[in-house]
Design a protein around this motif. Structure first.
Motif, PDB file in Angstrom:
ATOM      1  N   UNK A 188       0.676  -1.264   0.371  1.00 45.73           N
ATOM      2  CA  UNK A 188       0.043   0.181   0.006  1.00 45.73           C
ATOM      3  C   UNK A 188       0.335   1.593  -0.053  1.00 45.73           C
ATOM      4  N   UNK A 189       0.308   2.191  -0.367  1.00 49.05           N
ATOM      5  CA  UNK A 189       1.285   3.155  -0.778  1.00 49.05           C
ATOM      6  C   UNK A 189       0.855   4.444   0.884  1.00 49.05           C
ATOM      7  N   UNK A 246       6.013   6.084   0.626  1.00 45.69           N
ATOM      8  CA  UNK A 246       6.539   5.035   0.088  1.00 45.69           C
ATOM      9  C   UNK A 246       5.148   3.881  -0.382  1.00 45.69           C
ATOM     10  N   UNK A 247       5.919   3.068  -1.226  1.00 46.77           N
ATOM     11  CA  UNK A 247       4.683   2.314  -1.049  1.00 46.77           C
ATOM     12  C   UNK A 247       5.522   1.070   0.218  1.00 46.77           C
ATOM     13  N   UNK A 248       4.600   0.888   0.592  1.00 42.76           N
ATOM     14  CA  UNK A 248       5.366  -0.443   1.746  1.00 42.76           C
ATOM     15  C   UNK A 248       4.465  -1.885   1.754  1.00 42.76           C
ATOM     16  N   UNK A 249       5.479  -2.596   2.655  1.00 44.06           N
ATOM     17  CA  UNK A 249       5.088  -4.460   2.767  1.00 44.06           C
ATOM     18  C   UNK A 249       3.808  -4.167   3.976  1.00 44.06           C
ATOM     19  N   UNK A 250       2.571  -4.583   3.219  1.00 43.79           N
ATOM     20  CA  UNK A 250       1.559  -4.308   3.689  1.00 43.79           C
ATOM     21  C   UNK A 250       0.117  -5.502   3.048  1.00 43.79           C
ATOM     22  N   UNK A 251       0.232  -6.553   4.312  1.00 45.35           N
ATOM     23  CA  UNK A 251      -0.968  -7.629   4.235  1.00 45.35           C
ATOM     24  C   UNK A 251      -0.431  -8.764   3.366  1.00 45.35           C
ATOM     25  N   UNK A 285       6.966   7.311   7.790  1.00 44.82           N
ATOM     26  CA  UNK A 285       6.212   6.610   7.808  1.00 44.82           C
ATOM     27  C   UNK A 285       7.380   4.928   8.708  1.00 44.82           C
ATOM     28  N   UNK A 286       6.710   4.472   9.343  1.00 40.41           N
ATOM     29  CA  UNK A 286       7.731   3.525   9.884  1.00 40.41           C
ATOM     30  C   UNK A 286       7.999   1.970   9.324  1.00 40.41           C
ATOM     31  N   UNK A 287       6.877   2.536   8.398  1.00 44.51           N
ATOM     32  CA  UNK A 287       6.876   0.581   7.571  1.00 44.51           C
ATOM     33  C   UNK A 287       7.616   0.160   6.736  1.00 44.51           C
ATOM     34  N   UNK A 288       7.700  -0.932   6.819  1.00 46.82           N
ATOM     35  CA  UNK A 288       8.440  -1.803   6.101  1.00 46.82           C
ATOM     36  C   UNK A 288       8.828  -1.001   4.204  1.00 46.82           C
ATOM     37  N   UNK A 289       9.614  -1.102   4.105  1.00 50.91           N
ATOM     38  CA  UNK A 289       9.040   0.670   2.579  1.00 50.91           C
ATOM     39  C   UNK A 289       9.940  -0.916   0.998  1.00 50.91           C
ATOM     40  N   UNK A 330      13.492  -1.370   2.876  1.00 55.37           N
ATOM     41  CA  UNK A 330      14.469  -0.666   4.910  1.00 55.37           C
ATOM     42  C   UNK A 330      12.821  -0.121   5.297  1.00 55.37           C
ATOM     43  N   UNK A 331      13.765   0.094   6.454  1.00 60.00           N
ATOM     44  CA  UNK A 331      12.539   0.666   7.408  1.00 60.00           C
ATOM     45  C   UNK A 331      13.153   2.104   7.703  1.00 60.00           C
ATOM     46  N   UNK A 332      10.834   2.197   7.289  1.00 61.72           N
ATOM     47  CA  UNK A 332      11.389   3.417   7.698  1.00 61.72           C
ATOM     48  C   UNK A 332      11.476   4.572   6.345  1.00 61.72           C
ATOM     49  N   UNK A 333      10.756   5.882   6.477  1.00 64.48           N
ATOM     50  CA  UNK A 333      10.956   6.382   5.252  1.00 64.48           C
ATOM     51  C   UNK A 333       9.497   7.346   4.654  1.00 64.48           C
TER      52      UNK A 333
END
Length: 608
Positions: free
Chosen positions: A194-195, A223-228, A200-204, A217-220
């Motif tokens: 998800x964008x 960004x598109x992030x690992x989600x789901x 964000x502190x998610x995995x980008x 990479x973690x945080x950005x």
């Protein structure tokens, strides 16, 4: 990602699909979609029905799909879900409802809609709660015994044979997908994304034009992030699992997610860690699966869930939340800033805010009704109420053991190595010992030892080879203590330093009086010593600190004897708790060693 598979799949699912729809599905231009359709026509994977402008899947296309059929799914459901307390004290996170449907059941239903019925749920915390799914959906359960100590790297490791030579979805039980994003066929390994606008502190993710992930990479920002969910193809698993298996055995990876392993493969760190594992040097294909906004939800905490499904603001169907609402006479929506506190050895607790103040709600752990008399605990709090040494109680039920107390902002626990802090704690202990307060019950070591011994033997053997010998030592100490005839006073019995709160203004509070009762007061010195893992020198210093003088031989003997008895009793307590599935590491051994060592010290003391 094999785009031909996606073209054939789209036609299989909807023969009237347009090239514009194909372009949207693949995140490519319309021109590129036209070229891909032409390629599939040239390869005789598909044909065009001239009469109605629809497509037809040919035998070659059917064969291509068959080779890329999804075999099943693994749903990760082992974790506790600490950010969803108090709901997860009773219900695993994946079994929470969103709009009247349990999150894990929604995903199972979505999988079934596309013909995926070979589903394994990896369980751990409250594993029994998932058993009904076997009958309802014919799923399989796989128990991860390491769920409380390790992260999802271990979950995938435990399930690794399910992935081998198969195309498998990897789902989290607590995800919620607005639309069904699963398919009967997949064109390659992917991770849902998800964008995220802003920080964000998610995995980008970084990825190339074809969508292949190049870096994680973690945080950005933006960004598109690992989600789901994710999808592991046979090809991906053949390269990924050998590395993950090696990582499982590497020290320091206990708290790794499986994504940590993948990230280190991409970065080259895996090749440095495991230079002899050839798979670490191979390119590993995992593609971004970009999803539309508000399609995939990973609820980070209870507050997010409450914003999404307003039912949780009004009525959560949770006993603790309902109690807090009733005690403070507010709707559940006004209970905010909820978070789990460090779980104790006996209870579960959570912090919450009402208006401008924070409070702690204590929930008795399972089986504690056998171990602790909550009415007696309430009697102690009632007796000490005016002494001003305990936490401020807002609500206490002697029937259920639920307790709500004020939270002291900025308070800290006593440090067993800080002599000044321990001195102040001992002054407080001495204060209530001298208060003359009384309660109608006693703490009887002989009765408690027999009680815990009975509980342990009901659940199996007590495995110490010299148990009967040490048991005899304890009887000897009890007889000698009885002969001393010490006066019993109100004693705390659980004077671990974590139960001493030092407030910002310097005042000290002694909390958690679960075991308190009438007993020899020197038991509190002994318990403080063994809970702090003190050696003999530190113990002697503690005794002198309490008395503010040199202790007599009888006083020293009494403390040593209670250290031995306390060590013996709490080792039995830990053995019983272990039989219920709760482990406390080396605590059992340390306590048993106190029993033996301080018995030896006692027999060297000659009393007149």
């Amino acid at each position: 990602m094999d785009r031909n598979v996606i073209i054939c799949r789209s036609i299989y699912e909807n023969p009237a699909v347009t090239q514009r729809e194909l372009a949207k599905e693949l995140h490519i231009s319309l021109g590129t979609a036209n070229s891909l359709v032409k390629e599939c026509l040239d390869k005789q994977l598909i044909s065009i029905n001239k009469g109605n402008d629809s497509y037809q899947l040919l035998l070659e296309g059917q064969s291509l799909l068959k080779a890329n059929k999804v075999d099943g799914a693994v749903i990760i459901a082992a974790g506790f879900g600490s950010r969803f307390v108090p709901l997860t004290f009773e219900t695993p996170k994946g079994l929470l409802e969103v709009f009247g449907e349990r999150m894990i059941e929604r995903q199972i239903r979505q999988l079934h809609e596309v013909g995926i019925t070979d589903i394994t749920i990896v369980v751990g915390y409250l594993k029994e709660k998932f058993e009904y799914l076997i009958d309802k959906y014919q799923v399989k359960l796989l128990y991860n015994s390491e769920y409380s100590k390790k992260n999802t790297l271990t979950t995938i490791y435990q399930a690794r044979e399910i992935f081998r030579d198969k195309n498998m979805y990897v789902l989290s039980s607590d995800n919620w997908m607005r639309h069904n994003m699963y398919h009967t066929y997949e064109g390659g390994a992917w991770y849902s994304s998800s964008y995220m606008e802003g920080e964000t502190s998610e995995w980008c993710l970084d990825y190339n034009k074809k969508g292949r992930i190049l870096n994680v990479f973690v945080g950005g920002k933006d960004q598109w992030v690992m989600y789901g969910p994710a999808f592991f193809s046979k090809s991906f698993s053949s390269k990924f699992l050998p590395v993950l298996e090696e990582y499982y055995h590497l020290p320091g990876t206990e708290q790794f997610y499986w994504e940590n392993v993948y990230m280190e493969i991409l970065s080259g760190e895996a090749a440095k860690r495991l230079p002899d594992v050839p798979e670490t040097k191979q390119e590993i294909d995992l593609y971004i699966n970009r999803r539309q906004a508000e399609e995939v939800y990973e609820f980070e905490n209870l507050e997010e869930l409450r914003q999404f499904d307003v039912k949780y603001q009004r009525h959560s169907d949770n006993e603790a939340m309902e109690l807090v609402s009733k005690v403070f006479e507010v709707p559940e929506s006004e209970i905010t800033e909820i978070r789990c506190l460090k779980a104790g050895m006996t209870n579960k607790s959570f912090l919450f805010k009402i208006k401008d103040r924070h409070y702690i709600c204590r929930i008795p752990g399972p089986g504690t009704e056998l171990l602790i008399n909550r009415q007696q605990e309430k009697d102690v709090y009632d007796a000490t109420h005016n002494l001003g040494i305990t936490e401020k109680i807002v609500y206490f039920s002697g029937e259920t053991g639920y307790k709500i107390a004020e939270f002291y902002e900025g308070a800290q626990n006593a440090d067993p190595e800080n002599k000044d802090e321990i001195k102040r704690c001992m002054r407080l202990v001495h204060k209530f010992h001298q208060s003359g307060l009384m309660v109608p019950h006693t703490f009887d070591f002989k009765e408690r030892i027999e009680f815990y011994e009975k509980l342990c033997k009901a659940h199996g053997d007590i495995l110490f080879d010299d148990y009967n010998l040490v048991r005899g030592y304890m009887k000897e100490l009890l007889d000698r203590l009885d002969g001393l005839g010490h006066v019993k006073v109100l004693s705390h019995l659980d004077t671990v330093v974590d139960n001493f709160l030092i407030l910002p203004n310097g005042e000290i509070r002694l909390i958690d009086w679960e075991y308190a009762g009438m007993c020899d007061p020197l038991v509190d010195i002994a318990m403080c010593a063994i809970y702090s893992y003190y050696n003999e020198e530190q113990t002697d210093q503690l005794i002198e600190t309490y008395f503010e003088r040199e202790p007599s031989m009888e006083e020293r003997f009494t403390v040593y004897a209670y250290m031995a008895l306390g060590g013996f009793l709490w080792s039995l307590w830990a053995i019983y708790k272990a039989s219920l599935g709760e482990e406390f590491g080396e605590y059992t051994l340390i306590m048993y060693r106190y029993a033996k060592n301080y018995y030896k010290k006692c027999i060297d003391i000659v009393l007149e």
